[in-house]
Design an enzyme around this catalytic site. Sequence first.
Site, PDB file in Angstrom:
ATOM      1  N   ARG A   1      37.648  48.405  44.953  1.00  0.00           N
ATOM      2  CA  ARG A   1      38.713  47.606  45.597  1.00  0.00           C
ATOM      3  C   ARG A   1      40.091  48.148  45.212  1.00  0.00           C
ATOM      4  O   ARG A   1      41.018  48.152  46.013  1.00  0.00           O
ATOM      5  CB  ARG A   1      38.551  46.137  45.194  1.00  0.00           C
TER       6      ARG A   1
ATOM      7  N   GLN B   1      46.544  33.967  45.643  1.00  0.00           N
ATOM      8  CA  GLN B   1      45.211  34.069  45.015  1.00  0.00           C
ATOM      9  C   GLN B   1      44.733  35.518  45.098  1.00  0.00           C
ATOM     10  O   GLN B   1      43.742  35.863  44.479  1.00  0.00           O
ATOM     11  CB  GLN B   1      44.196  33.176  45.734  1.00  0.00           C
ATOM     12  N   ASN B   2      45.458  36.316  45.879  1.00  0.00           N
ATOM     13  CA  ASN B   2      45.015  37.687  46.112  1.00  0.00           C
ATOM     14  C   ASN B   2      45.345  38.585  44.931  1.00  0.00           C
ATOM     15  O   ASN B   2      46.316  38.339  44.205  1.00  0.00           O
ATOM     16  CB  ASN B   2      45.683  38.251  47.381  1.00  0.00           C
TER      17      ASN B   2
ATOM     18  N   HIS C   1      45.297  34.692  40.261  1.00  0.00           N
ATOM     19  CA  HIS C   1      43.959  35.201  39.949  1.00  0.00           C
ATOM     20  C   HIS C   1      43.988  36.614  39.393  1.00  0.00           C
ATOM     21  O   HIS C   1      42.949  37.268  39.328  1.00  0.00           O
ATOM     22  CB  HIS C   1      43.071  35.165  41.207  1.00  0.00           C
TER      23      HIS C   1
ATOM     24  N   CYS D   1      42.993  44.073  28.123  1.00  0.00           N
ATOM     25  CA  CYS D   1      42.201  44.607  27.012  1.00  0.00           C
ATOM     26  C   CYS D   1      41.338  43.500  26.407  1.00  0.00           C
ATOM     27  O   CYS D   1      41.863  42.461  25.962  1.00  0.00           O
ATOM     28  CB  CYS D   1      43.123  45.181  25.938  1.00  0.00           C
TER      29      CYS D   1
ATOM     30  N   SER E   1      40.413  29.677  52.371  1.00  0.00           N
ATOM     31  CA  SER E   1      39.339  28.794  52.844  1.00  0.00           C
ATOM     32  C   SER E   1      39.340  27.451  52.126  1.00  0.00           C
ATOM     33  O   SER E   1      38.591  26.544  52.489  1.00  0.00           O
ATOM     34  CB  SER E   1      37.979  29.471  52.608  1.00  0.00           C
TER      35      SER E   1
END
Length: 237
Positions: free
Chosen positions: A59, A91-92, A109, A117, A177
Amino acid sequence: MADIENIVVLTGAGISAESGLATFRGPDGLWEGRRVDEICTPEALATDRALVLDFYDQRRRALGGVGPNAAHRALAFLDQHWPGELLIVTQNVDDLHERAGAKRMLHMHGELLSALCGACGERSRFDGDMIDGPRCAACGRNELRPDIVFFGEMPYEMERIEHALMEANLLVSIGTSGAVYPAAGFVQMARHAGADTLELNLDPSAGSVYFHETRLGPASVLVPAWVEDMLASAVSA
Ligand code: APR
C-alpha cells in the site's frame, strides 16, 4: 449556512477511491476475501509479521502511482480560505490530503509514510519497505512496524478531535462507511454539541440515519460543490 463558523470534516477511504486507492469494504475492497483481524491487529503482527509488513509495504508503494483528486483539492482550498476553525480528521493513511495542500488536518489511524518503533515508540517518516528490516533512527533496533492504528489500539489525537467536535457548528462526513468506532460516533458527538451534520457519500453509511442531511454521489462531484457553497456563504455573511 450563514451561522457556520467552526467545521470538522471526517474523511474515509471513499474520498481516495477516485484517486485509484481501494476502499476496505466495497466490491474488490482491501478486506475482500480477507478477515480484517488477520492483518490489521497487533496479534497478526506478532504471529505473521511478514504478511502484515508486506500488506502495508504494497500500500505504501502504491502511493507513488496515485494523486489527489478534485475532492482532496477542494478541501485543501477550503482549508486555505475558510475564516473560521477547520479541522480535517482523516481515517485514511494515504498522504493525498497533504499532497493537495491541506494543513489543518490529522490522521487518526496513522500514516503509511510513517514508521513506529516497537522498541522505543519513536514515530519517524518512512517511505521504503519494512520487510527489509530497517533500523530505528532513534534507538537502532530493527523493530519498526507500520505507524498504523490497528484494531484494538487507541486512535491518535482523540482529545484534539473531541475538542473540535464540541466546538463545531458543522460536521461533514465524506467517504466513510461508518463501520468503525470511534469515528462512526463523531456524528452523535457533533449533534450533542448542537452542530449541523452532513454526509457526502457514494452509498448511505451505517450512520446515515444520524445525519441531518445525506447527499449521495462521488466525492469528486459532491465535495467541490459543497466547498463552493460554504465559501459563497462565508463571503455573503
Ligand atoms: N465518493 C464518495 N464515497 C465513496 C466513493 C466515492 N467515489 N467510493 C466509495 N465511497 C464510500 C462507500 O460508499 C463507503 O461508505 O466510501 C466508504 C468506504 O467505506 P470503507 O471501505 O469501510 O472505508 P472507511 O469507512 O474509511 O473504513 C474506516 O476501517 O478498516 C478500517 O482503519 C480502516 O480507516 C479504516 C476504517
